[in-house]
Design a protein around this motif. Sequence first.
Motif, PDB file in Angstrom:
ATOM      1  N   GLN A   1     -10.726   4.882 106.003  1.00 60.28           N
ATOM      2  CA  GLN A   1     -10.875   4.219 104.711  1.00 60.28           C
ATOM      3  C   GLN A   1      -9.960   3.009 104.706  1.00 60.28           C
ATOM      4  OE1 GLN A   1     -12.906   4.886 101.998  1.00 60.28           O
ATOM      5  NE2 GLN A   1     -12.110   2.956 101.187  1.00 60.28           N
ATOM      6  N   MET A   2     -10.540   1.842 104.490  1.00 61.64           N
ATOM      7  CA  MET A   2      -9.786   0.589 104.545  1.00 61.64           C
ATOM      8  C   MET A   2      -9.840  -0.080 103.176  1.00 61.64           C
ATOM      9  SD  MET A   2     -11.004  -0.812 108.281  1.00 61.64           S
ATOM     10  CE  MET A   2     -12.673  -1.166 107.728  1.00 61.64           C
ATOM     11  N   ASN A   3      -8.687  -0.207 102.550  1.00 64.37           N
ATOM     12  CA  ASN A   3      -8.577  -0.839 101.239  1.00 64.37           C
ATOM     13  C   ASN A   3      -7.748  -2.111 101.337  1.00 64.37           C
ATOM     14  OD1 ASN A   3      -9.960   1.383 100.111  1.00 64.37           O
ATOM     15  ND2 ASN A   3      -8.041   2.493  99.779  1.00 64.37           N
ATOM     16  N   SER A   4      -7.850  -2.937 100.296  1.00 60.22           N
ATOM     17  CA  SER A   4      -7.071  -4.178 100.240  1.00 60.22           C
ATOM     18  C   SER A   4      -7.204  -4.970 101.542  1.00 60.22           C
ATOM     19  CB  SER A   4      -5.590  -3.870  99.965  1.00 60.22           C
ATOM     20  OG  SER A   4      -5.448  -3.154  98.761  1.00 60.22           O
ATOM     21  N   LEU A   5      -8.430  -5.120 101.970  1.00 60.39           N
ATOM     22  CA  LEU A   5      -8.674  -5.770 103.258  1.00 60.39           C
ATOM     23  C   LEU A   5      -8.261  -7.238 103.243  1.00 60.39           C
ATOM     24  CD1 LEU A   5     -12.026  -4.024 104.112  1.00 60.39           C
ATOM     25  CD2 LEU A   5     -10.033  -4.101 105.619  1.00 60.39           C
ATOM     26  N   LYS A   6      -7.789  -7.684 104.395  1.00 63.48           N
ATOM     27  CA  LYS A   6      -7.327  -9.055 104.573  1.00 63.48           C
ATOM     28  C   LYS A   6      -8.152  -9.733 105.675  1.00 63.48           C
ATOM     29  CE  LYS A   6      -2.585  -7.522 103.634  1.00 63.48           C
ATOM     30  NZ  LYS A   6      -1.187  -7.487 104.157  1.00 63.48           N
ATOM     31  N   PRO A   7      -8.216 -11.058 105.655  1.00 67.27           N
ATOM     32  CA  PRO A   7      -8.961 -11.735 106.729  1.00 67.27           C
ATOM     33  C   PRO A   7      -8.464 -11.365 108.122  1.00 67.27           C
ATOM     34  CG  PRO A   7      -8.554 -13.259 104.933  1.00 67.27           C
ATOM     35  CD  PRO A   7      -7.806 -11.990 104.589  1.00 67.27           C
ATOM     36  N   GLU A   8      -7.187 -11.077 108.248  1.00 57.50           N
ATOM     37  CA  GLU A   8      -6.649 -10.722 109.564  1.00 57.50           C
ATOM     38  C   GLU A   8      -7.058  -9.324 110.018  1.00 57.50           C
ATOM     39  OE1 GLU A   8      -4.948 -11.900 106.909  1.00 57.50           O
ATOM     40  OE2 GLU A   8      -2.953 -10.959 106.752  1.00 57.50           O
ATOM     41  N   ASP A   9      -7.740  -8.570 109.155  1.00 61.08           N
ATOM     42  CA  ASP A   9      -8.297  -7.276 109.570  1.00 61.08           C
ATOM     43  C   ASP A   9      -9.644  -7.447 110.272  1.00 61.08           C
ATOM     44  OD1 ASP A   9      -7.106  -5.963 106.462  1.00 61.08           O
ATOM     45  OD2 ASP A   9      -6.209  -5.658 108.447  1.00 61.08           O
ATOM     46  N   THR A  10     -10.159  -8.661 110.281  1.00 55.22           N
ATOM     47  CA  THR A  10     -11.428  -8.923 110.950  1.00 55.22           C
ATOM     48  C   THR A  10     -11.335  -8.590 112.429  1.00 55.22           C
ATOM     49  OG1 THR A  10     -12.085 -10.647 109.390  1.00 55.22           O
ATOM     50  CG2 THR A  10     -13.071 -10.730 111.585  1.00 55.22           C
ATOM     51  N   ALA A  11     -12.245  -7.734 112.886  1.00 58.41           N
ATOM     52  CA  ALA A  11     -12.222  -7.275 114.280  1.00 58.41           C
ATOM     53  C   ALA A  11     -13.404  -6.345 114.519  1.00 58.41           C
ATOM     54  CB  ALA A  11     -10.928  -6.527 114.585  1.00 58.41           C
ATOM     55  N   VAL A  12     -13.614  -6.022 115.769  1.00 62.07           N
ATOM     56  CA  VAL A  12     -14.496  -4.912 116.122  1.00 62.07           C
ATOM     57  C   VAL A  12     -13.627  -3.662 116.150  1.00 62.07           C
ATOM     58  CG1 VAL A  12     -16.052  -3.907 117.817  1.00 62.07           C
ATOM     59  CG2 VAL A  12     -16.034  -6.388 117.453  1.00 62.07           C
ATOM     60  N   TYR A  13     -14.034  -2.648 115.428  1.00 65.96           N
ATOM     61  CA  TYR A  13     -13.272  -1.412 115.320  1.00 65.96           C
ATOM     62  C   TYR A  13     -13.922  -0.344 116.208  1.00 65.96           C
ATOM     63  CZ  TYR A  13     -10.387  -3.206 111.577  1.00 65.96           C
ATOM     64  OH  TYR A  13      -9.485  -3.935 110.848  1.00 65.96           O
ATOM     65  N   TYR A  14     -13.071   0.316 116.996  1.00 64.25           N
ATOM     66  CA  TYR A  14     -13.523   1.314 117.961  1.00 64.25           C
ATOM     67  C   TYR A  14     -12.913   2.674 117.656  1.00 64.25           C
ATOM     68  CZ  TYR A  14     -14.843  -2.721 120.820  1.00 64.25           C
ATOM     69  OH  TYR A  14     -15.396  -3.887 121.289  1.00 64.25           O
ATOM     70  N   CYS A  15     -13.716   3.681 117.807  1.00 61.59           N
ATOM     71  CA  CYS A  15     -13.268   5.069 117.720  1.00 61.59           C
ATOM     72  C   CYS A  15     -12.892   5.551 119.122  1.00 61.59           C
ATOM     73  CB  CYS A  15     -14.415   5.902 117.155  1.00 61.59           C
ATOM     74  SG  CYS A  15     -14.069   7.651 116.947  1.00 61.59           S
ATOM     75  N   ASN A  16     -11.840   6.352 119.194  1.00 60.96           N
ATOM     76  CA  ASN A  16     -11.387   6.865 120.479  1.00 60.96           C
ATOM     77  C   ASN A  16     -11.059   8.352 120.369  1.00 60.96           C
ATOM     78  OD1 ASN A  16      -8.806   7.581 122.252  1.00 60.96           O
ATOM     79  ND2 ASN A  16      -9.958   6.006 123.331  1.00 60.96           N
ATOM     80  N   ALA A  17     -11.412   9.085 121.421  1.00 68.12           N
ATOM     81  CA  ALA A  17     -11.119  10.516 121.468  1.00 68.12           C
ATOM     82  C   ALA A  17     -10.259  10.835 122.681  1.00 68.12           C
ATOM     83  CB  ALA A  17     -12.404  11.328 121.529  1.00 68.12           C
ATOM     84  N   ASN A  18      -9.138  11.486 122.426  1.00 68.78           N
ATOM     85  CA  ASN A  18      -8.243  11.947 123.492  1.00 68.78           C
ATOM     86  C   ASN A  18      -7.806  10.842 124.434  1.00 68.78           C
ATOM     87  OD1 ASN A  18      -8.119  14.539 122.544  1.00 68.78           O
ATOM     88  ND2 ASN A  18      -9.154  15.476 124.284  1.00 68.78           N
ATOM     89  N   SER A  19      -7.699   9.621 123.918  1.00 69.46           N
ATOM     90  CA  SER A  19      -7.269   8.467 124.721  1.00 69.46           C
ATOM     91  C   SER A  19      -8.157   8.279 125.938  1.00 69.46           C
ATOM     92  CB  SER A  19      -5.810   8.664 125.168  1.00 69.46           C
ATOM     93  OG  SER A  19      -4.967   8.806 124.044  1.00 69.46           O
ATOM     94  N   ARG A  20      -9.379   8.725 125.838  1.00 67.16           N
ATOM     95  CA  ARG A  20     -10.257   8.726 127.012  1.00 67.16           C
ATOM     96  C   ARG A  20     -11.645   8.188 126.703  1.00 67.16           C
ATOM     97  NH1 ARG A  20     -11.738  14.153 130.578  1.00 67.16           N
ATOM     98  NH2 ARG A  20     -13.169  13.140 132.036  1.00 67.16           N
ATOM     99  N   TRP A  21     -12.257   8.648 125.617  1.00 66.77           N
ATOM    100  CA  TRP A  21     -13.640   8.264 125.329  1.00 66.77           C
ATOM    101  C   TRP A  21     -13.686   7.246 124.192  1.00 66.77           C
ATOM    102  CZ3 TRP A  21     -12.615  13.713 125.780  1.00 66.77           C
ATOM    103  CH2 TRP A  21     -13.049  14.258 127.004  1.00 66.77           C
ATOM    104  N   TRP A  22     -14.608   6.291 124.314  1.00 69.32           N
ATOM    105  CA  TRP A  22     -14.737   5.207 123.352  1.00 69.32           C
ATOM    106  C   TRP A  22     -16.136   5.141 122.771  1.00 69.32           C
ATOM    107  CZ3 TRP A  22     -10.528   2.324 122.050  1.00 69.32           C
ATOM    108  CH2 TRP A  22      -9.444   2.333 122.912  1.00 69.32           C
ATOM    109  N   GLY A  23     -16.203   4.725 121.513  1.00 68.91           N
ATOM    110  CA  GLY A  23     -17.469   4.384 120.914  1.00 68.91           C
ATOM    111  C   GLY A  23     -17.841   2.956 121.254  1.00 68.91           C
ATOM    112  N   GLN A  24     -18.969   2.504 120.719  1.00 70.74           N
ATOM    113  CA  GLN A  24     -19.472   1.172 121.040  1.00 70.74           C
ATOM    114  C   GLN A  24     -18.861   0.099 120.133  1.00 70.74           C
ATOM    115  OE1 GLN A  24     -21.046   3.272 119.119  1.00 70.74           O
ATOM    116  NE2 GLN A  24     -21.705   2.028 117.376  1.00 70.74           N
ATOM    117  N   GLY A  25     -18.244   0.527 119.062  1.00 74.40           N
ATOM    118  CA  GLY A  25     -17.593  -0.412 118.148  1.00 74.40           C
ATOM    119  C   GLY A  25     -18.467  -0.805 116.978  1.00 74.40           C
ATOM    120  N   THR A  26     -17.817  -1.169 115.884  1.00 73.32           N
ATOM    121  CA  THR A  26     -18.510  -1.649 114.693  1.00 73.32           C
ATOM    122  C   THR A  26     -17.745  -2.854 114.157  1.00 73.32           C
ATOM    123  OG1 THR A  26     -19.450  -1.019 112.546  1.00 73.32           O
ATOM    124  CG2 THR A  26     -17.319  -0.060 113.105  1.00 73.32           C
TER     125      THR A  26
END
Length: 112
Positions: A81-106
């Motif tokens: 949950q991301m509130n009070s968003l700022k322009p510097e939060d602009t990015a591709v966000y990735y989910c990670n599991a166990n420091s090993r597996w990655w999602g494709q990003g959003t």
Amino acid sequence: QVQLVESGGGLVQAGGSLRLSCAASGSIFSAYLMAWYRQAPGKQREWVALITSGGSTNYVDSVKGRFTISRDNAKRTVDLQMNSLKPEDTAVYYCNANSRWWGQGTQVTVSS
């Protein structure tokens, strides 16, 4: 092999909110250390937040008090949950599991 699928990104004005979700495969999801990372254009990927199997959380200083990570082990999901968003939060966000597996990003884009 664990598959991670992120959703919930989009375009929002500064000060607005977004909720990202990551759906995971794998029957032992409850044991995974889950995290969110982000990568802005021209920058290295950086860690944003994590949640342990026991539910403990931690955040990078730049998002403390604005972002909240949570998990639902029954649904095998982890949200950001991301509130009070700022322009510097602009990015591709990735989910990670166990420091090993990655999602494709959003993509998250915050306009000023």
